[in-house]
Design an enzyme around this catalytic site. Structure first.
Site, PDB file in Angstrom:
ATOM      1  N   LYS A   1       5.466   3.657   4.992  1.00 43.32           N
ATOM      2  CA  LYS A   1       6.154   2.574   4.281  1.00 43.32           C
ATOM      3  C   LYS A   1       7.344   3.113   3.467  1.00 43.32           C
ATOM      4  CE  LYS A   1       1.987  -0.302   4.097  1.00 43.32           C
ATOM      5  NZ  LYS A   1       2.443  -1.443   4.895  1.00 43.32           N
TER       6      LYS A   1
ATOM      7  N   ARG B   1       0.838  -1.185   0.000  1.00 43.06           N
ATOM      8  CA  ARG B   1       0.000   0.000   0.000  1.00 43.06           C
ATOM      9  C   ARG B   1       0.878   1.241   0.000  1.00 43.06           C
ATOM     10  NH1 ARG B   1      -5.122   0.841  -1.133  1.00 43.06           N
ATOM     11  NH2 ARG B   1      -5.554   2.153   0.659  1.00 43.06           N
TER      12      ARG B   1
END
Length: 840
Positions: free
Chosen positions: A581, A576
């Site tokens: 991230k 995602r």
């Protein structure tokens, strides 16, 4: 055409917790157990279910008839499992999850039933290429990413282990959006996965449940006892659709039950005849919105309300279904904890806690204390995040308007809980405020993670580091108050789909080396360690990787018109798109390499040939994430077209990353990017998939990366970045990202190149928000970890030059990653939380 014999399946084989059973099925009978029988059943389904002859059939007709034939073979086993569970009434798991990212079902069901070879030969006998049938299948996008894929892995493992399980969720008409790029920017399109129907589902409108909303509550006298009841304002129907979940070669089939919303009064003929056609179907439209779209955009009050409607809708339907249809009519409700555990997969289903209390107190007439004692034993909660904003809260106003009785129950749960806190700690007002299920700022709201923690028999994190941080930093007061309640279950993935189906070449190589049985006992991969020293095995392993790259190249060429360059290291970051991230960190490395070439500081020939592949969707309302996608595509467009790069560096971003593409991309990867800021990723499961398929990881000590590195060894993992304590210390000192920008020439050059408009046709304003965010906010410390990351990438370059040594490390990654099987995760849940042995 002769009438086929009745479908029967094998006697289900016992499957102990630790998968040491023989893999061979008992002899099977029935139309699908031979090539001739499969052909006859296929033609029967084509004729009598689809209503066409083979000569006049469409590709979709043939796919449906083929899928139905596989389904028919599994059905007898499924019905037998349901019958046995009704008789035995063993304790089972009801897995409550808002997401199930299943992937395509056909190959998985063929594998689980042992029919792949028979089915392939049967279709060939009919003049049909089975690969053409596979291509017809549409993946149901009923999840965003890791959470939904994890749920799908878990129900696969429970079936393979023979543990009674019902997975409950929502049958979204439109799953996660289909991602396209227009001028490099993400555009969301509806994922109409049901347009041509699904052969794998069994609708049961006769079993629809009425789910209520709104209204008010009132008290009444019940034979001298004052009780409360809910007087709803409106309701909808929840229609169940059942899916079979077969175990791997063990004759067991569990159930996934997804709910679809329908109106109770969907059509008003009187209004229609008056000419007001829109008003005549308004109730139907309103009701069906509930199961229309996975995670509706919730930046508006209407979106927030629809999300809460979704959550209550599927949880209320599921709990009611289990209590009324799965349990026998004479069941003693006091024994409910001996019969079921409701596992809450994140906070989405937590509204099930007051729902079960409402049913027990208001409908079953139990005393409050007795109902609460039952409820506390029937729920367990898995927390999947460390980000405060991801721990769901619902405003008291919204909850009170939509679910007034549930809010009353939550208030009472909180009141009694805080009384217990005061008894333990006295009038420690700050502690009481911190532990209250009801938060007061910025608005009065219900903290669902707190409710789940108070009500759950156990609370678990999903990796060792995550569970530690959950206990020590996210919910420390609760950990003190409930000693022994918190535990860890590290996530896992199913090797059936993500090794056997996704990587058949590697699967065959493993079986040739260590024999069969490893697919249900993945720790046996340890036997491969000795083969890492065998030159012939390393050569064969490297050829499998090369073949997987060629296969991926064929897929990307046909799917997206993208080309993978021969001889390139495949550097992959798929997950995602979220700032934590840190796709931006990977992109800064790409820009650094590109800038070093175009500035003339480094010759292109000195750069290791590398193709960087991104795959990611950003939530529709997540503006910064969507800007990052735009920048990735813009960088790729410039880099890929620049002759000065001499084809040594390439950036690809295939749109609409999903399970189907993952099954081709992951086995081809050389390098796995797992680069979240330490302390932010709960676990990750992509990291496990890559390691099990022979990719080396570059990563921080975050989530399950910690356990991967410990298992595969520091020599076979590229570690970089701050540790979680170092991150906290830097925040405490006062993080100033601009200092890192000023102090690192490579970083400054890369960011200045982005800011210059080099990737936006000279328009400096296009990506200015990204640059400013990094310089003046950088919540996830991209700039702080940049220097360490680039140095680790230099180590990657140096290591990849020696392909034989790299292959040895890749083999050791496979050999030492058996711990990450979802079968092991299920054993941990069973032993630490559920206490649900297999049904023998």
């Amino acid at each position: 055409m002769s009438e086929p014999e009745a479908v029967t399946g094998p006697t289900p084989a016992p499957h102990p917790l630790h998968a040491t059973h023989p893999l061979a099925l008992a002899p099977v009978t029935g139309p699908a157990s031979s090539v001739d029988g499969f052909v006859r059943q296929f033609l029967r389904n084509l004729n009598y279910e689809r209503g066409v002859a083979l000569s006049a059939s469409s590709p979709n007709d043939r796919y449906f008839a083929f899928a139905m034939t596989v389904r028919d073979y599994l059905m007898a086993r499924w019905l037998e499992d349901l019958r046995r569970q009704r008789v035995v009434q063993a304790k089972g798991v009801c897995y409550l999850s808002a997401e199930y990212l299943l992937g395509r079902q056909l190959d998985n069901n063929l594998l689980a039933s042992g029919l792949t070879e028979i089915a392939t030969e049967a279709m060939a006998a009919c003049g049909i290429d089975i690969d053409d049938l596979r291509a017809q299948e549409v993946e149901p996008g009923l999840g965003n990413g890791g959470l939904g894929r994890l749920a799908a892995c878990f129900i696969d493992s429970l079936a393979t282990m023979g543990v009674p399980n019902i997975g409950y969720g929502i049958r979204y008409e439109y799953g996660i959006f289909r991602q396209t790029f227009v001028d490099g920017q993400q555009v969301e399109q509806p994922d109409a996965w049901l347009t041509l129907g699904s052969p794998w589902e069994f609708p049961h409108p006769e079993a629809a449940r009425r789910i209520s909303f709104g209204g008010h509550t009132e008290t009444y006298d019940d034979a001298g006892v004052t009780r409360s009841r809910w007087v709803p304002g409106w309701d909808v129907l929840a229609v169940p659709y059942n899916y079979m979940v077969p175990g791997y070669l063990n004759g067991r089939v569990n159930t996934l039950r997804l709910w679809s919303a329908k109106a109770t009064d969907s059509f008003d003929l009187r209004v229609f005849n008056s000419g007001d056609y829109e008003e005549a179907v308004r109730a139907q439209t309103f009701a069906e919105n509930i199961s229309k779209v996975l995670y509706p955009e919730d930046s508006t009050p209407q979106g927030k309300e629809l999300r809460l409607q979704q959550q209550y809708f599927f949880v209320a339907a599921s709990i009611g279904d289990f209590l009324e249809h799965t349990l026998p009519a004479d069941f003693d409700i006091d024994k409910l904890p001996d019969r079921v555990i409701f596992q809450l997969n994140d906070t989405h289903p937590v509204i099930g806690v007051p729902e079960l209390m409402r049913v027990l107190v208001d409908e079953r007439k139990l005393e409050w204390d007795a109902a609460w004692a039952i409820t506390q034993q029937c729920f367990a909660y898995t927390c999947h995040t460390l980000l405060p904003e991801a721990l769901e809260v619902w405003s008291v106003d919204l909850l009170g308007r939509l679910l007034p009785r549930h809010l009353e129950i939550i208030y009472r749960i909180n009141e009694e809980f805080l009384e217990a806190v005061r008894e333990r700690y006295g009038d420690d007002e700050m502690r009481i405020r911190n532990m209250s299920i009801i938060g007061e700022f910025p608005e009065r709201s219900v903290r669902m993670a707190y409710l789940a923690t108070v009500a759950g028999a156990k609370v678990n994190g999903v990796a060792e580091l995550h569970s530690q941080l959950l206990r020590d930093k996210v919910l420390p007061d609760f950990n003190d108050f409930f000693p022994g309640k918190f535990t860890n279950v590290t996530n896992g993935i199913t090797p059936r789909r993500f090794v056997r189906l996704a990587n058949p070449g590697l699967s065959e190589l493993i079986t040739e080396a260590i024999g069969t049985g490893w697919l249900t006992d993945l720790e046996r991969l340890r036997e491969l360690e000795a083969y890492a020293e065998d030159p012939r095995f390393r050569e064969a392993f490297a050829e499998v990787k090369s073949a997987n790259k060629r296969r991926l190249g064929d897929v990307l060429r046909a799917r997206d018109g993208l080309e993978i360059s021969d001889g390139h290291m495949l550097d992959v970051m798929v997950k995602r798109l979220h700032e934590y991230k840190r796709q931006m960190l990977k992109l800064l490395h790409v820009v650094t390499q590109y800038e070093s070439i175009v500035s003339g500081r480094v010759a292109a020939s000195d750069i290791l040939p590398r193709t960087v592949i991104f795959g990611a969707k950003a939530a529709p309302g997540y503006a910064m994430a969507k800007r990052i996608i735009h920048l990735i595509n813009a960088v790729g467009e410039v880099v890929n077209a620049d002759p000065r790069v001499e084809g040594r560096l390439k950036v690809l971003f295939p749109p609409n990353y999903n399970v189907t593409l993952a099954e081709r991309l992951i086995p081809a990867a050389d390098l796995s990017e797992q680069i979240s800021l330490a302390g932010k990723e709960a676990s990750g499961t992509g990291n496990m998939k890559f390691a099990l398929n022979g990719a080396l990881t570059i990563g921080t000590d975050d989530g399950a990366n910690v356990e991967i590195r410990q298992l595969v060894g520091d020599d076979n993992f590229f570690l970089f970045g701050m540790s979680e304590p170092e991150v906290e210390a830097l925040w405490a000192r006062g993080y100033k990202p601009a200092d890192f920008y000023q102090g690192d020439e490579n970083l400054r050059r890369a960011m200045d190149l982005i800011a210059s408009g080099a990737f936006s046709g000279g328009d400096r304003s296009v990506f200015e928000p990204i640059v400013s965010n990094l310089l003046y906010d950088d919540r996830f410390m991209v700039l702080a970890d940049y220097s360490s990351y680039v140095a680790a990438q230099d180590q990657v370059d140096a290591a990849y030059v020696d392909r034989d040594a790299w292959t040895r490390s890749a083999i050791l990654n496979v050999a030492r990653s058996g711990f990450f099987s979802s079968d092991r995760s299920m054993r941990d849940y069973i032993e630490r939380i559920w206490h649900t042995p297999p049904l023998l």
